[in-house]
Design a protein around this motif. Structure first.
Motif, mmCIF file in Angstrom:
data_model
loop_
_atom_site.group_PDB
_atom_site.id
_atom_site.type_symbol
_atom_site.label_atom_id
_atom_site.label_comp_id
_atom_site.label_asym_id
_atom_site.label_seq_id
_atom_site.Cartn_x
_atom_site.Cartn_y
_atom_site.Cartn_z
ATOM 1 N N SER A 142 6.991 -0.436 7.212
ATOM 2 C CA SER A 142 6.713 0.775 6.438
ATOM 3 C C SER A 142 8.029 1.534 6.285
ATOM 4 O O SER A 142 8.914 1.444 7.135
ATOM 5 N N THR A 157 -1.321 -6.587 -4.600
ATOM 6 C CA THR A 157 -1.103 -7.852 -3.901
ATOM 7 C C THR A 157 -0.452 -8.820 -4.879
ATOM 8 O O THR A 157 -0.933 -8.991 -5.997
ATOM 9 N N ASP A 176 0.864 -1.182 0.000
ATOM 10 C CA ASP A 176 0.000 0.000 0.000
ATOM 11 C C ASP A 176 0.900 1.231 0.000
ATOM 12 O O ASP A 176 1.833 1.323 0.801
ATOM 13 N N TYR A 182 -2.091 3.855 -4.126
ATOM 14 C CA TYR A 182 -1.796 2.638 -4.893
ATOM 15 C C TYR A 182 -1.817 1.446 -3.959
ATOM 16 O O TYR A 182 -1.336 1.516 -2.827
ATOM 17 N N SER A 183 -2.368 0.329 -4.442
ATOM 18 C CA SER A 183 -2.347 -0.940 -3.711
ATOM 19 C C SER A 183 -2.072 -2.069 -4.689
ATOM 20 O O SER A 183 -2.492 -2.005 -5.852
ATOM 21 N N ASN A 208 -4.241 7.273 0.265
ATOM 22 C CA ASN A 208 -3.852 6.010 -0.370
ATOM 23 C C ASN A 208 -3.892 6.219 -1.876
ATOM 24 O O ASN A 208 -4.922 6.614 -2.425
ATOM 25 N N LYS A 266 1.100 5.480 0.167
ATOM 26 C CA LYS A 266 0.407 6.716 0.544
ATOM 27 C C LYS A 266 1.217 7.919 0.095
ATOM 28 O O LYS A 266 2.450 7.911 0.164
#
Length: 153
Positions: free
Chosen positions: A139, A89, A77, A86-87, A84, A79
């Protein structure tokens, strides 16, 4: 007395100091400082640093574990300030060799569009195991330079 050669050498050193770093090891924070994650992250290397729009950027995460990781997910993820933006998986085994044991490295490459705003960003990266158990959560920050690369004709 300053000679022409010493002046040119000093000028070259000053210019090199002004150039952005090609690679740097980035400080990492765990999402939960009190949790004992099975995967320990020792560092993140970002190439190039700062990230350039339209140029592939690679994030290399150095980690270690005493588990035998044969499958799982990497959840990313991003920020920009508090937003937010962009995400993603991915299968963890597409980012490292599985089974991952002992010391290993995860590598993720991304090319940001030329319209990406410059500034400071934060990535949260979760490593989830076979049954979605949290193996690690980190992070770290990165920046996108203010100048977009210029295409040479």
């Amino acid at each position: 007395m300053v000679t022409k050669q010493s002046f040119l050498a000093a000028a070259a050193v000053c210019l090199l100091l002004l150039l952005p770093s090609v690679s740097a090891v980035t400080d990492v924070e765990y999402c939960n400082k009190h949790k004992n994650y099975p995967v320990k992250v020792s560092g993140v290397e970002i190439v190039p640093d700062p990230v350039e729009r339209g140029v592939p950027a690679t994030f290399k995460i150095s980690a270690s574990t005493d588990k035998n990781i044969t499958e799982g997910k990497l959840v990313i993820d991003v920020k920009y300030w508090i937003f937010n933006v962009y995400s993603e998986t991915d299968d963890i085994c597409t980012k490292t060799d599985c089974p991952a044991t002992s010391d290993f490295e995860l590598s993720h490459s991304q090319t940001l569009p030329s319209i990406t705003p410059p500034g400071s960003y934060t990535i949260q990266m979760k490593m989830l195991g076979k049954h979605d158990e949290e193996l690690s959560c980190i992070s770290f920050g990165f920046s996108i330079g203010f100048l977009a690369p210029v295409a040479l004709s």
